[in-house]
Design a protein around this motif. Structure first.
Motif, PDB file in Angstrom:
ATOM      1  N   THR A 150      12.077  20.705  44.415  1.00 32.92           N
ATOM      2  CA  THR A 150      13.061  19.652  44.692  1.00 32.92           C
ATOM      3  C   THR A 150      14.427  20.204  45.072  1.00 32.92           C
ATOM      4  OG1 THR A 150      13.613  19.495  42.332  1.00 32.92           O
ATOM      5  CG2 THR A 150      11.900  18.017  43.171  1.00 32.92           C
ATOM      6  N   GLY A 151      14.537  21.512  45.232  1.00 34.48           N
ATOM      7  CA  GLY A 151      15.780  22.122  45.680  1.00 34.48           C
ATOM      8  C   GLY A 151      16.902  22.102  44.648  1.00 34.48           C
ATOM      9  N   LYS A 152      16.545  22.002  43.385  1.00 29.36           N
ATOM     10  CA  LYS A 152      17.556  21.999  42.325  1.00 29.36           C
ATOM     11  C   LYS A 152      18.063  23.412  42.064  1.00 29.36           C
ATOM     12  CE  LYS A 152      17.149  17.553  41.108  1.00 29.36           C
ATOM     13  NZ  LYS A 152      16.091  17.081  42.019  1.00 29.36           N
ATOM     14  N   GLU A 153      19.121  23.492  41.244  1.00 31.69           N
ATOM     15  CA  GLU A 153      19.718  24.784  40.909  1.00 31.69           C
ATOM     16  C   GLU A 153      18.801  25.613  40.020  1.00 31.69           C
ATOM     17  OE1 GLU A 153      24.088  26.421  39.406  1.00 31.69           O
ATOM     18  OE2 GLU A 153      23.404  24.422  38.813  1.00 31.69           O
ATOM     19  N   VAL A 154      17.959  24.936  39.248  1.00 35.50           N
ATOM     20  CA  VAL A 154      17.021  25.631  38.368  1.00 35.50           C
ATOM     21  C   VAL A 154      15.600  25.438  38.869  1.00 35.50           C
ATOM     22  CG1 VAL A 154      18.540  25.310  36.377  1.00 35.50           C
ATOM     23  CG2 VAL A 154      16.736  23.638  36.828  1.00 35.50           C
ATOM     24  N   GLU A 155      14.694  26.286  38.425  1.00 33.44           N
ATOM     25  CA  GLU A 155      13.302  26.162  38.845  1.00 33.44           C
ATOM     26  C   GLU A 155      12.680  24.898  38.272  1.00 33.44           C
ATOM     27  OE1 GLU A 155      12.579  27.772  34.745  1.00 33.44           O
ATOM     28  OE2 GLU A 155      14.097  28.099  36.295  1.00 33.44           O
ATOM     29  N   ASP A 156      11.835  24.249  39.079  1.00 37.48           N
ATOM     30  CA  ASP A 156      11.106  23.074  38.608  1.00 37.48           C
ATOM     31  C   ASP A 156       9.598  23.323  38.581  1.00 37.48           C
ATOM     32  OD1 ASP A 156      10.463  22.979  41.343  1.00 37.48           O
ATOM     33  OD2 ASP A 156      11.960  21.434  41.760  1.00 37.48           O
ATOM     34  N   ASN A 157       9.202  24.555  38.871  1.00 42.08           N
ATOM     35  CA  ASN A 157       7.801  24.949  38.903  1.00 42.08           C
ATOM     36  C   ASN A 157       7.770  26.413  38.488  1.00 42.08           C
ATOM     37  OD1 ASN A 157       5.210  24.037  39.332  1.00 42.08           O
ATOM     38  ND2 ASN A 157       5.190  24.447  41.525  1.00 42.08           N
ATOM     39  N   ALA A 158       6.976  26.751  37.456  1.00 40.49           N
ATOM     40  CA  ALA A 158       7.082  28.111  36.936  1.00 40.49           C
ATOM     41  C   ALA A 158       5.766  28.598  36.356  1.00 40.49           C
ATOM     42  CB  ALA A 158       8.164  28.170  35.857  1.00 40.49           C
ATOM     43  N   VAL A 159       5.566  29.920  36.487  1.00 37.17           N
ATOM     44  CA  VAL A 159       4.445  30.577  35.833  1.00 37.17           C
ATOM     45  C   VAL A 159       4.934  31.929  35.329  1.00 37.17           C
ATOM     46  CG1 VAL A 159       3.606  31.599  37.987  1.00 37.17           C
ATOM     47  CG2 VAL A 159       2.054  31.339  36.056  1.00 37.17           C
ATOM     48  N   ALA A 160       4.511  32.273  34.124  1.00 36.54           N
ATOM     49  CA  ALA A 160       4.811  33.590  33.565  1.00 36.54           C
ATOM     50  C   ALA A 160       3.514  34.235  33.123  1.00 36.54           C
ATOM     51  CB  ALA A 160       5.767  33.475  32.382  1.00 36.54           C
TER      52      ALA A 160
END
Length: 352
Positions: free
Chosen positions: A225-235
């Protein structure tokens, strides 16, 4: 009076005098703040006594709704002698400041995860809490759920053999459906996005089910969504044995079920794909595999908040909770650094 004698007298006092704990609310920044307030209201031994918030408009509105005093100054609320403990739902960026101030004022602390954004900050907080001999409990609610207890029992019995792979996924559509508050996308306040907020739960569960120390962390973040923080993540968590843990979190996934997979050399278990059932398949006698069978889920343990109150009343320490929370902070710091720098972070380098 020696500490041991004081502790014994304190246990007797709480047990037989039914003292009501007066709780101060320190910020309503986090989306779960009102959930914790409800838990205070529903507990027979606790009551909301005061509110502070870094946003005075939000804080005053909450205090008015709760019919308790609002303090524009954190120091002034913490100076109130009849406040026994505090619930901290302040921005992650202010956790170290708020938690340390509460500890220095000798208030017991229940806090939203994470303790802090870095291991150094978390250890500084815990040092002050220990110095003041206070009770700190971190909200890690999924540790108490029936499926977690059941999985731990399966692993304790060794039914899956040696664990080789763990995957835990938790996501929602908050960023695409627009129901997450705007400040959840503020990198300075949150110190991260989907992983440090929602991903905390799969992170501590993955570490728990691996059953051995994590030695390396890598991560990849998406910005749908182009936000300042990640909105989709994997570790990805690696261990010396070769076992791998995969942690998934997102704010952009509609109808994505909470899911757990644990794989071993002798079997596999699945939960939540998509039904809330724990399924297990292991080797029978010889090399043949049994059919998938459903493993019963026990009743959940009491909530982290209720555990906190019990610890205060019994003057015992939530040692396991704090150690899991401290490791969570270390893993989150490593994951954020790994995503930012595009490399695997070796955890032996993150020792304060």
């Amino acid at each position: 009076m020696c500490y041991f004698k004081w502790r014994c007298l304190n246990i007797i006092y709480w047990r037989y005098n039914a003292v009501t704990l007066r709780i101060g609310v320190l910020s309503l920044w986090h989306v779960h703040a009102w959930d914790y307030i409800k838990q205070v209201q529903e507990h027979e031994d606790t009551v909301i006594a005061a509110v502070w918030d870094e946003d005075p408009v939000r804080g005053q509105a909450a205090a008015d709704q709760l019919n308790v005093p609002f303090f524009a100054s954190l120091a002034d609320l913490l100076a109130e002698e009849d406040i026994d403990g505090v619930i901290v739902d302040a921005p992650t960026s202010r956790h170290t400041e708020v938690l340390t101030a509460a500890a220095q004022a000798r208030k017991h602390i229940f806090t939203e995860k994470v303790i802090a954004a870095t291991l150094k900050e978390a250890n500084a907080v815990l040092s002050e809490v220990s110095k003041q001999q206070l009770i700190l409990t971190v909200s890690l609610p999924r540790l108490n759920d029936g499926y977690t207890l059941a999985i731990q029992e399966v692993l304790h019995q060794g039914l899956l053999g040696t664990i080789t792979y763990v995957r835990v996924r938790l996501s929602h559509d908050g960023a695409v459906a627009g129901w997450l508050p705007a400040h959840f996308y503020n990198l300075e306040e949150c110190r991260g996005g989907a992983l440090i907020d929602l991903g905390c739960h799969p992170m501590y569960l993955t570490r728990l089910f691996l059953g051995e120390p994590v030695t390396g962390v890598s991560a990849s973040f998406g910005y749908v969504t182009g936000k300042e923080v990640e909105d989709n993540a994997v570790a990805a968590l690696s261990t010396d044995s070769g076992a791998i843990g995969v942690v998934e979190a997102g704010f952009v996934n509609s109808h994505s079920p909470f899911a757990i997979e644990v794989h071993g050399t002798e079997g596999t278990l699945l939960f939540g794909t998509p039904e809330q059932k724990l399924l297990i398949r292991t080797k029978a006698a010889g090399d043949a595999y049994q059919d998938w069978t459903e493993w019963p889920l026990p009743a959940p343990n009491k909530s982290a908040f209720r555990q906190w109150v019990t610890h205060i009343q019994a003057n015992t320490f939530a040692e396991e909770n704090v150690q899991i929370a401290l490791e969570l902070t270390r893993l989150m710091e490593a994951a954020n650094l790994a995503a930012r720098e595009g490399r695997t972070i070796l955890l032996k380098a993150l020792i304060d």
